[in-house]
Design an enzyme around this catalytic site. Structure first.
Site, short mmCIF file in Angstrom:
data_model
loop_
_atom_site.label_atom_id
_atom_site.label_comp_id
_atom_site.label_asym_id
_atom_site.label_seq_id
_atom_site.Cartn_x
_atom_site.Cartn_y
_atom_site.Cartn_z
N SER A 71 0.82 -1.20 0.00
CA SER A 71 0.00 0.00 0.00
C SER A 71 0.86 1.25 0.00
CB SER A 71 -0.95 -0.01 1.19
OG SER A 71 -0.31 -0.50 2.33
N HIS B 62 -2.62 -2.86 -6.28
CA HIS B 62 -3.06 -2.51 -4.92
C HIS B 62 -4.57 -2.61 -4.81
CE1 HIS B 62 -3.28 0.74 -1.56
NE2 HIS B 62 -3.34 -0.47 -1.06
N GLU C 123 -5.45 0.01 -7.69
CA GLU C 123 -4.42 0.96 -8.15
C GLU C 123 -3.34 0.12 -8.84
OE1 GLU C 123 -3.28 4.86 -5.53
OE2 GLU C 123 -3.19 2.99 -4.43
N ASN D 275 -3.07 6.18 -0.42
CA ASN D 275 -2.59 6.40 0.95
C ASN D 275 -1.88 7.73 1.14
OD1 ASN D 275 -3.67 4.23 2.37
ND2 ASN D 275 -2.26 2.87 1.29
N1 CAA Z 1 -16.70 -10.00 1.61
C1 CAA Z 1 -17.74 -10.04 0.79
N2 CAA Z 1 -18.77 -9.15 0.88
C2 CAA Z 1 -18.73 -8.23 1.86
C3 CAA Z 1 -17.66 -8.15 2.76
C4 CAA Z 1 -16.61 -9.09 2.62
N3 CAA Z 1 -15.54 -9.07 3.42
N4 CAA Z 1 -17.86 -7.12 3.62
C5 CAA Z 1 -19.05 -6.56 3.26
N5 CAA Z 1 -19.57 -7.24 2.20
C6 CAA Z 1 -20.77 -6.88 1.44
C7 CAA Z 1 -22.02 -7.09 2.20
O1 CAA Z 1 -22.51 -8.41 2.04
C8 CAA Z 1 -22.97 -6.05 1.57
O2 CAA Z 1 -23.47 -6.53 0.33
P1 CAA Z 1 -24.79 -5.83 -0.36
O3 CAA Z 1 -24.37 -4.46 -0.80
O4 CAA Z 1 -25.09 -6.73 -1.50
O5 CAA Z 1 -25.83 -5.79 0.70
C9 CAA Z 1 -22.02 -4.90 1.26
O6 CAA Z 1 -20.70 -5.47 1.19
C10 CAA Z 1 -22.10 -3.84 2.32
O7 CAA Z 1 -21.80 -4.48 3.59
P2 CAA Z 1 -22.69 -4.33 4.91
O8 CAA Z 1 -24.13 -4.05 4.56
O9 CAA Z 1 -22.39 -5.49 5.80
O10 CAA Z 1 -22.05 -3.12 5.66
P3 CAA Z 1 -21.81 -1.68 5.17
O11 CAA Z 1 -22.89 -1.15 4.29
O12 CAA Z 1 -21.46 -0.96 6.43
O13 CAA Z 1 -20.49 -1.78 4.27
C11 CAA Z 1 -18.18 -1.69 3.95
C12 CAA Z 1 -19.29 -2.32 4.74
C13 CAA Z 1 -18.26 -2.13 2.49
C14 CAA Z 1 -16.89 -2.22 4.57
C15 CAA Z 1 -18.31 -0.11 4.05
O14 CAA Z 1 -18.39 0.27 5.38
C16 CAA Z 1 -17.17 0.62 3.40
O15 CAA Z 1 -17.15 0.81 2.18
N6 CAA Z 1 -16.21 1.11 4.23
C17 CAA Z 1 -15.04 1.81 3.75
C18 CAA Z 1 -14.02 0.81 3.32
C19 CAA Z 1 -12.76 1.44 2.85
O16 CAA Z 1 -12.59 2.66 2.83
N7 CAA Z 1 -11.83 0.60 2.44
C20 CAA Z 1 -10.56 1.03 1.99
C21 CAA Z 1 -9.60 0.88 3.10
S1 CAA Z 1 -8.02 1.45 2.62
C22 CAA Z 1 -7.31 0.08 1.95
O17 CAA Z 1 -7.81 -1.00 1.94
C23 CAA Z 1 -6.01 0.26 1.32
C24 CAA Z 1 -4.84 0.53 2.12
O18 CAA Z 1 -3.80 0.54 1.51
C25 CAA Z 1 -4.82 0.82 3.54
#
Ligand code: CAA
Length: 282
Positions: free
Chosen positions: A119, A140, A152, A190
């Site tokens: 990342s 990424h 990315e 990031n």
């Molecule tokens: N695997 C498969 N499906 C998943 C899942 C997983 N691990 N986690 C959630 N889902 C699915 C759910 O089943 C749900 O599906 P539907 O849309 O069909 O209903 C959908 O994703 C949304 O999940 P939830 O309803 O349970 O919960 P939510 O609406 O709160 O969403 C989330 C959860 C998708 C994590 C949302 O909170 C989100 O987008 N958060 C931000 C995540 C983010 O910013 N990620 C980037 C992090 S930075 C990074 O990764 C890079 C780095 O270098 C640090």
């Protein structure tokens, strides 16, 4: 070379998500980690997340079973010699990745692309550890990998156009959207996200507001799905700290100084969701 079998190094949060999406898209996956228990934990997460997708009617029970069958968990890294493409998703430490990239360069066939899900670590530096710098690239993914659309695709200084085009196409085959980024500390995601999370931590440390209040501001005022402190816990506070240090070292500007509260929490082993405690208790 046609890519059919993919090697994934690391069965942690990102590695198991990456194995999940490759297997779901029909690729055979050799999932490699250093200990059997890490593989078991990774496979349990993949199974749970595939079940979630079945429950949401995104895939059928048969597709879930077939994806699971495509994943071969191994502790012997030599098994990656069979693979047509290898992606590393190990710990975010340069020394760890150095050892892995040197070994992969020795193991993999000469035409095989070596990607890193890093990342923030320089792709140019990882490429320079190998005898195939034109075949080293950043791919990424974002957490949760099965859900987040972005990949990315990071070009190191020596990455060839052919390697870039292959990886961009691979991302599309996984139903992801590739975005091209050049190699620079933290890339785009990031470079911009981590200072936001770090600043939110300063706000908590200085008593400007509670973690809950900071998160509410971002959820309700900026329509972020998670507030910055919930997101930091979700990413892992150790990962956040590692990335801030890469930004600080690579860009040299004091504005990238990691928040002292973040350092203290990592020292205490409060790493966020995965350890049961971070800005919140889990
Ligand atoms: N695997 C498969 N499906 C998943 C899942 C997983 N691990 N986690 C959630 N889902 C699915 C759910 O089943 C749900 O599906 P539907 O849309 O069909 O209903 C959908 O994703 C949304 O999940 P939830 O309803 O349970 O919960 P939510 O609406 O709160 O969403 C989330 C959860 C998708 C994590 C949302 O909170 C989100 O987008 N958060 C931000 C995540 C983010 O910013 N990620 C980037 C992090 S930075 C990074 O990764 C890079 C780095 O270098 C640090």
């Amino acid at each position: 070379m046609q890519i059919q079998q993919v090697g994934v190094i690391g069965a942690g949060t990102m590695g198991n998500g990456i194995a999940h999406v490759f297997a779901r898209s029909g690729y055979s996956v050799v999932l490699c980690d250093v200990e059997q228990r890490f593989l078991e934990r990774g496979l349990a997460t993949i199974t749970k997340n595939l079940e979630r997708e079945v429950a949401k009617n995104k895939i059928t029970t048969e597709e879930k079973a077939s994806a699971l069958k495509k994943i071969d968990p191994v502790t012997d890294r030599a098994r990656l010699a069979e693979c047509d493409f290898i992606i590393e998703a190990a710990t975010e430490k340069f020394e760890v990745k150095t050892e892995i990239f040197r070994d992969l360069d020795r193991l993999a066939r000469s035409g095989v692309i070596l990607a890193s899900n890093t990342s923030s670590i320089s792709i140019t530096k990882l490429a320079a550890l190998t005898k195939r710098p034109e075949k080293v690239i950043g791919m990424h993914f974002f957490n949760p990998v099965p859900v987040m659309k972005l990949v990315e695709v990071i070009r190191g200084l020596a990455t060839s156009q052919e390697t870039f085009a292959t990886v961009r196409e691979l991302a599309v085959k996984l139903a992801k959207t590739p975005v091209e980024v050049n190699d620079a500390p933290g890339f785009v995601s990031n470079r911009v996200l981590m200072p936001l999370l770090n600043e939110a931590m300063y706000a908590v440390m200085e008593g400007v507001a509670t973690a809950e209040a900071v998160d509410e501001v971002f959820k309700l005022g900026m329509a972020h799905p998670m507030g910055p402190l919930t997101l930091a816990d979700f990413i892992g506070l150790d990962v956040c700290l590692d990335i801030m240090r890469v930004l600080q070292d690579g860009l040299g500007d004091p504005k990238y100084r990691p928040c002292p509260l973040l350092i203290r929490m990592v020292d205490a082993g409060w790493l966020g969701r995965k350890s049961g405690r971070g800005f919140y208790q889990y």
